[in-house]
Enzyme design. Structure first.
Site, PDB file in Angstrom:
ATOM      1  CG  ASP A  86       1.395  45.997  60.654  1.00 41.11           C
ATOM      2  OD1 ASP A  86       2.691  46.554  60.799  1.00 41.11           O
ATOM      3  OD2 ASP A  86       0.544  46.654  61.227  1.00 41.11           O
ATOM      4  CG  ASN A 144       6.434  53.882  58.371  1.00 39.95           C
ATOM      5  OD1 ASN A 144       5.803  53.380  57.343  1.00 39.95           O
ATOM      6  ND2 ASN A 144       5.638  53.474  59.657  1.00 39.95           N
TER       7      ASN A 144
HETATM    8  C1  IPE Z   1       5.584  46.690  58.342  1.00 38.72           C
HETATM    9  O1  IPE Z   1       5.872  45.888  59.389  1.00 38.72           O
HETATM   10  C2  IPE Z   1       6.620  47.307  57.409  1.00 38.72           C
HETATM   11  C3  IPE Z   1       6.368  48.839  57.468  1.00 38.72           C
HETATM   12  C4  IPE Z   1       5.414  49.357  57.930  1.00 38.72           C
HETATM   13  C5  IPE Z   1       7.531  49.689  56.774  1.00 38.72           C
HETATM   14  P1  IPE Z   1       6.433  46.814  60.747  1.00 38.72           P
HETATM   15  O2  IPE Z   1       7.653  47.437  60.761  1.00 38.72           O
HETATM   16  O3  IPE Z   1       5.117  48.105  61.031  1.00 38.72           O
HETATM   17  O4  IPE Z   1       6.293  45.867  61.980  1.00 38.72           O
HETATM   18  P2  IPE Z   1       5.644  45.955  63.336  1.00 38.72           P
HETATM   19  O5  IPE Z   1       4.203  46.520  63.337  1.00 38.72           O
HETATM   20  O6  IPE Z   1       6.605  46.749  64.024  1.00 38.72           O
HETATM   21  O7  IPE Z   1       5.674  44.580  63.815  1.00 38.72           O
HETATM   22 MG    MG Z   2       3.638  48.237  62.156  1.00 40.91          MG
END
Ligand code: IPE
Ligand code: MG
Length: 235
Positions: free
Chosen positions: A15, A63
């Site tokens: 993350d 997501n």
């Molecule tokens: C993790 O980084 C990657 C995925 C979940 C695909 P994030 O995209 O969640 O990054 P933040 O949490 O917005 O900083």
């Molecule tokens: Mg994240």
């Protein structure tokens, strides 16, 4: 010096890619690009340290709420990544498996995942479990539906349902329980990740954003894991 204990099954909620990019004035996709490189390095490192199974939370059932541009970028990673590292994965004896509903992925992403599963199928040194379009609640509901169907069709009776039977209907059916969960980026929650398999896992949270996560961070996590007293409900 005592050697650190190594988890048999390590799970990581990677993350902080977006925040890492933002802090540098870059678009979120660059965070994912660097994050994929981090994943490659960490996969090699933990398998060299004798971790047997590594589960990575790469894309959750939630997501899909992100922008189309970001989703497209994330969905392109397995395509480039697996074709580039296929040989390496085979050489290291790594079997790549997937947890999650792959049927909802763009066709080319799904094909890349199916291809790498097939190519690494006979490998038996390590297992890399990539969680894509994965949700812990979704996994449990899927198991319930399959078991209910078996009861309905008189394949098993209700009294036959036990932990073993239930676990056999999870995406992660052949995997051991998780020993250690690492989450980066200072968030301290499970976010619907492997709810069943985490039942007795040790939890480790770090402020480091995933693109900055490195071998030293793994060493630190394993050192802390070595100090934990795991009693599994005993004394
Ligand atoms: C993790 O980084 C990657 C995925 C979940 C695909 P994030 O995209 O969640 O990054 P933040 O949490 O917005 O900083
Ligand atoms: Mg994240």
């Amino acid at each position: 010096m005592l050697k650190n204990k190594v988890p048999n099954h390590l799970a990581i909620i990677l993350d902080g890619n977006g925040r890492w990019a933002k802090s540098k004035g870059l678009v979120r996709s660059i965070g994912h690009k660097v994050g994929a490189k981090t994943a490659k390095d960490i996969i090699s490192y933990v398998f060299d340290k004798d971790v047997k199974v590594l589960s990575l939370f790469c894309f959750s059932t939630e997501n899909w709420k992100r922008s189309e541009e970001e989703i497209n970028y994330l969905m392109s990673i397995p395509i480039t990544y697996f074709s580039k590292y296929e040989e390496n994965l085979i050489k290291k004896g790594i079997k790549v498996i997937f947890s999650g509903d792959l049927s909802k992925l763009p066709l080319n992403t799904k094909l890349a995942c199916e291809k790498i599963s097939l190519k690494t199928k006979v490998n038996d040194k390590h297992i890399l479990n990539i969680c894509l379009n994965y949700g812990g609640k979704d996994e449990i509901i899927k198991a319930c539906k399959e078991i209910a169907n078996k009861v309905k069709n008189n394949i098993i009776s209700i009294d036959d349902i036990n932990e073993n039977v239930f676990e056999n209907h999870l995406y992660s059916k052949d995997l051991p329980m998780i020993d250690l969960l690492i989450r980066t980026s200072n968030e301290k929650r499970l976010s619907n990740f492997m709810l069943y398999k985490l039942a007795y896992a040790e939890l480790y949270f770090t402020k480091v954003l995933w693109p900055d996560f490195n071998k030293k961070c793994i060493d630190k996590a394993f050192k802390e894991y070595s100090l934990r007293k795991r009693r599994f409900g005993g004394v």
